[in-house]
Scaffold this motif. Structure first.
Motif, PDB file in Angstrom:
ATOM      1  N   ASP A  49       0.641  -1.230  -0.079  1.00 14.89           N
ATOM      2  CA  ASP A  49      -0.047   0.038  -0.102  1.00 14.89           C
ATOM      3  C   ASP A  49       0.834   1.126  -0.046  1.00 14.89           C
ATOM      4  N   TYR A  50       2.113   1.065   0.325  1.00 15.52           N
ATOM      5  CA  TYR A  50       2.929   2.285   0.396  1.00 15.52           C
ATOM      6  C   TYR A  50       3.803   2.725  -0.690  1.00 15.52           C
ATOM      7  N   GLU A  52       3.116   2.921  -3.983  1.00 18.72           N
ATOM      8  CA  GLU A  52       2.494   3.996  -4.970  1.00 18.72           C
ATOM      9  C   GLU A  52       2.679   5.456  -4.041  1.00 18.72           C
ATOM     10  N   ASP A  53       2.135   5.417  -2.917  1.00 15.97           N
ATOM     11  CA  ASP A  53       2.311   6.636  -2.243  1.00 15.97           C
ATOM     12  C   ASP A  53       3.715   7.308  -2.176  1.00 15.97           C
ATOM     13  N   LYS A  56       4.688   9.207  -5.046  1.00 13.32           N
ATOM     14  CA  LYS A  56       4.048  10.562  -5.209  1.00 13.32           C
ATOM     15  C   LYS A  56       4.766  11.410  -4.213  1.00 13.32           C
ATOM     16  N   ARG A  57       4.895  10.988  -3.105  1.00 10.22           N
ATOM     17  CA  ARG A  57       5.498  11.950  -1.910  1.00 10.22           C
ATOM     18  C   ARG A  57       6.668  12.412  -2.484  1.00 10.22           C
ATOM     19  N   VAL A  79      -2.928  15.002  -5.012  1.00 12.53           N
ATOM     20  CA  VAL A  79      -2.923  13.827  -4.137  1.00 12.53           C
ATOM     21  C   VAL A  79      -3.587  14.225  -3.108  1.00 12.53           C
ATOM     22  N   ARG A 173      -3.618  10.928   4.575  1.00 12.62           N
ATOM     23  CA  ARG A 173      -3.820   9.653   3.887  1.00 12.62           C
ATOM     24  C   ARG A 173      -4.066   8.512   5.119  1.00 12.62           C
TER      25      ARG A 173
END
Length: 205
Positions: A49-50, A52-53, A56-57, A79, A173
């Motif tokens: 879950d982390y 893709e995040d 982006k970050r 986002v 998030r």
């Protein structure tokens, strides 16, 4: 705390606890390749879950650190559309990075126009008004890096803004905004203070 600080040395630390702390740090700081290598070596389940995040970050934080604050703002709004709208301090700080870039590039007229259009609206709040005055005072110096508030021009200030942005995005998030390492440091400080109070002397951890 659940355990008396004086009994901490009797607590066994498990490998899984250490692995979780390391993973928390790597995820927080967007070290994807290191995270993937660490997960592969330890046999831990990959925190899918982390991933893709993180990407982006990482892009957002790189923009903020490398001087493209307006791009960082644009990506942040993609986002987390209402994050900056609800966090005026952070929004102002990001805009201030662009203002500083203009000042350092000797684009004083453009910097003043940007301040009037983008920064002035934040002046309605006293704490932001004081920050605004500090930034505007940079325009009074031919060499801003020699002004009393030269720290606003440096990497340390940009890093601070980027760190705050990172925490805000994580919190938005519903992810931990502080790493396990940071929480451990905070706990260590509490332990040291507790031991100092008990024994009346300084204890170094």
């Amino acid at each position: 705390m659940d355990v008396d600080p004086r009994h901490y040395e009797q607590i066994a630390i498990k490998d899984n606890d250490i692995h979780s702390i390391v993973v928390s740090y790597l995820v927080h700081n967007c070290y994807r390749e290191t995270l993937e290598a660490f997960v592969a070596c330890t046999g831990m389940p990959e925190p899918a879950d982390y991933i893709e995040d993180m990407e982006k970050r990482k892009e957002i934080l790189c923009c903020a650190l490398e001087g493209d604050a307006l791009k960082a703002i644009e990506l942040t709004e993609q986002v987390a559309c209402d994050l900056l709208e609800n966090n005026k301090d952070l929004h102002f700080d990001l805009l201030s990075l662009h203002f500083v870039e203009l000042v350092c590039a000797k684009k004083c007229t453009e910097a003043l126009e940007f301040a009037q259009n983008k920064l002035m609206p934040f002046g309605k709040e006293q704490k932001l008004l004081e920050k605004l005055e500090n930034f505007l005072s940079l325009l009074a110096y031919e060499e801003p890096e020699k002004s009393p508030i030269f720290h606003l021009l440096g990497l340390e200030y940009r890093q601070c803004v980027a760190d705050n942005l990172n925490r805000a995005i994580l919190a938005h998030r519903n992810l931990p905004s502080y790493t396990a390492v940071e929480r451990l440091i905070q706990q260590a400080i509490v332990v040291r203070q507790s031991l100092n109070q008990d024994h009346g002397k300084y204890v170094f951890l």
